[in-house]
Every structure is written in structure tokens, then in C-alpha cells.
Design an enzyme around this catalytic site. Structure first.
Site, short mmCIF file in Angstrom:
data_model
loop_
_atom_site.label_atom_id
_atom_site.label_comp_id
_atom_site.label_asym_id
_atom_site.label_seq_id
_atom_site.Cartn_x
_atom_site.Cartn_y
_atom_site.Cartn_z
N LYS A 51 0.85 -1.17 0.13
CA LYS A 51 0.03 -0.19 0.21
C LYS A 51 0.61 1.38 0.21
CE LYS A 51 -3.88 -2.73 2.28
NZ LYS A 51 -4.83 -2.65 2.69
N GLN A 95 -4.78 -1.95 8.94
CA GLN A 95 -4.96 -2.97 8.00
C GLN A 95 -5.74 -3.84 9.68
OE1 GLN A 95 -3.56 -3.66 5.50
NE2 GLN A 95 -4.05 -5.81 5.33
N ASP A 118 -11.48 2.81 3.51
CA ASP A 118 -11.74 1.39 2.45
C ASP A 118 -12.47 1.07 2.56
OD1 ASP A 118 -9.48 -0.85 3.08
OD2 ASP A 118 -9.57 -0.59 5.18
N1 GUN Z 1 -6.57 -7.11 6.43
C1 GUN Z 1 -7.22 -7.53 4.57
N2 GUN Z 1 -7.94 -6.97 3.82
C2 GUN Z 1 -8.03 -6.05 4.09
C3 GUN Z 1 -8.17 -4.33 3.35
O1 GUN Z 1 -9.03 -3.82 2.38
N3 GUN Z 1 -8.53 -3.69 4.41
C4 GUN Z 1 -7.68 -4.06 5.72
N4 GUN Z 1 -7.35 -2.24 6.57
N5 GUN Z 1 -7.03 -4.59 5.86
C5 GUN Z 1 -7.82 -5.51 5.51
#
Ligand code: GUN
Length: 282
Positions: A51, A95, A118
């Protein structure tokens, strides 16, 4: 038959974001994403690194908070509060999963909806369900982009979603509905699942079981979006779709890896841009 190239489509989207970010930079504005990771989950560390890399590629500033496993819920909430108030921070991403002693729902609720890149905050989920989404959950939004950018019109199509999770199945169903698809959402209690799947013009598999959807469960010409990422005993990744038997029948199909996977981050970048423009009233 066409294999949908999620890597290429995700690059196209990141390039579109990058172009808009350059225009914002000309006006003295740089979108900024705060990425918060609590603990040392190795998969999460990889996601977070990717990311931050994508931010760099797009010209988005990233603030990185890598907190120890021992971080208390109060400390995490206090960080979110300060980022909510920071006008230079446009997006906040926590996350998941979080350590067990932290209440995930409480944390996600604390993020200001305008900064919820998100798309997990119930407010944003609500907007999505009334067809007025601003920040859409990234993976579901990525599925829609893959379909549309493959030249498939969703309007009027029978869309079968297998899986009803809050992060994929439900929102992808709502997005397909917003695109005028006729949507059926299936789950573990669905009767005659194979028969329902065979009715699909568009099939989205988000079950979490390797190779669950087999060739006998689809009709000729189906468009297949495979959201699954399963690690096999031999270390290889595979989807929820048995690619070998489904691919010959499909008009379009996403591979695993290289299908939906790369789209999640591309859509996150798009959400950061959307959030920034909205906050700066651009
Ligand atoms: N953990 C697995 N996929 C995601 C996601 O798309 N966003 C976040 N914040 N955590 C995750």
C-alpha cells in the site's frame, strides 16, 4: 474466452490516479494516506508495504504507523482521533486483522467517514446500500471495475454472488445492483447452489474455499470474478474457482494471482484521491 488482466487494469487505474495527483500537486495539494499496522502479522506487513509502495507510485504521501502488538485500544483510538483532526491527512487505513484485545468494530467506527478509504465504516456501507456510495470498499469496487473495463455491460445481467461476507459478498452484491444487475447472493445454506450458479451471466466467487466453483456449476459464456486467495499445500495460490474446468466455459475470467488481488490497492489509491478532493472541495 478472455483472461481478465487485473495487473494491467490496476496499473491503468493507478496511472489515472497519478495523473490527477500531478494536477493537484500543481495546485499545492498532495493527497495523504495514514496507514496503521498493529502487531507483526506477516501477511499484513506485506499488504501494508504494498500500500505504501502504491502511494509512492501515485504521488500520494503516506504516513506510516507501525505499532507494537501491545498497543492498547485506547492508544489506537487516540491516534485515530488525532488523524481525524489533522487537515493534512485525507485517508486513514487500519490494517486488519487487529490483535484480539482490540475491538475492530469500535476502531472502524472511530474513523471519520470522510477519511474511511477502506469503505468499512457503517456510514459508508449505508451510502453504498442506498446507491450513493462515496468511498466504496476497495475489493468489491475492484470487481466492478474488472467487469466494466473488460467491456461487459452489467445492466440486466443475472449476477450470482457466492459468499455473503461484510467485506466482499454483501457490498459486491449492492454494487452490482447499482449497476442494474439482477443479483442473487448465495451462501452456505443456499439450496441447489450449482443450479443457481448455472443461471449466472456474471459469477462472483467470494467463499474462501479453494477451487469450490467447478466447471459443471457454470454455463457457457459466463463472466467469472474470483475473489478467493487460498494458499495450497504446495505453497501456490489458488482462487475459489477451479480455473482449469471453468475457464473453457467462460467468456471472461480472472486468474489467481493477477486478477482481483492487485485491484484492491488500485481502488484504495482511487479512494485516497476521492477523499482528498472532497475534503479540499475540488
Ligand atoms: N486486511 C485484509 N484486507 C484488508 C483491507 O482491504 N483493508 C484493511 N484495512 N485490512 C485488510
Amino acid at each position: 474466452m478472455a483472461i481478465i488482466d487485473g495487473k494491467q487494469i490496476s496499473t491503468d487505474i493507478k496511472n489515472e490516479v497519478k495523473k490527477e495527483v500531478i494536477e493537484l500537486l500543481d495546485k499545492g495539494i498532495q493527497p495523504c494516506l495514514a496507514v496503521i499496522l498493529v502487531g507483526e502479522n506477516p501477511a499484513s506487513q506485506v499488504y501494508v508495504r504494498n500500500k505504501k509502495r502504491a502511494c509512492e507510485y501515485c504521488g500520494i504521501k503516506s504516513l506510516s504507523y507501525e505499532l507494537p502488538e501491545s498497543t492498547s485500544e485506547e492508544e489506537l483510538l487516540a491516534l485515530i482521533d488525532s488523524l481525524n483532526l489533522d487537515p493534512d491527512c485525507n485517508g486513514i487505513l487500519v490494517q486488519l486483522p487487529l490483535p484480539k484485545h482490540i475491538d475492530e468494530d469500535k476502531v472502524l467506527l472511530r474513523i471519520k467517514p470522510e477519511k474511511d478509504v477502506d469503505g468499512f465504516h457503517p456510514y459508508n456501507v449505508g451510502l453504498l446500500s442506498i446507491g450513493k456510495a462515496q468511498l466504496k470498499a476497495c475489493t468489491p469496487a475492484g470487481c466492478i471495475e474488472l467487469i466494466k473495463r473488460s467491456g461487459v455491460d452489467i445492466t440486466g445481467k443475472k449476477c450470482v454472488v457466492v459468499g455473503r461476507s461484510n467485506i466482499v459478498g454483501k457490498p459486491v452484491g449492492m454494487l452490482l445492483l447499482a449497476e442494474n444487475g439482477t443479483v442473487i447472493t448465495c451462501h452456505s445454506k443456499t439450496k441447489d447452489l450449482a443450479e443457481v450458479c448455472r443461471q449466472a451471466d456474471i459469477l462472483v466467487a467470494a467463499i474462501g474455499k479453494p477451487k469450490f466453483i467447478t466447471g459443471d456449476m457454470v454455463s457457457d459464456g459466463v463472466v467469472v470474478i474470483d475473489v478467493g486467495i487460498n494458499r495450497m499445500d504446495d505453497g501456490k495460490l489458488c482462487g475459489d474457482v477451479d480455473f482449469e474446468s471453468v475457464e473453457p466455459k467462460a467468456s471472461h475470467i480472472t486468474p489467481v494471482p493477477g486478477g482481483v488481488g492487485p485491484m484492491t490497492i488500485a481502488m484504495l489509491m482511487q479512494n485516497c484521491l476521492i477523499a482528498c478532493k472532497k475534503q479540499k472541495a475540488m
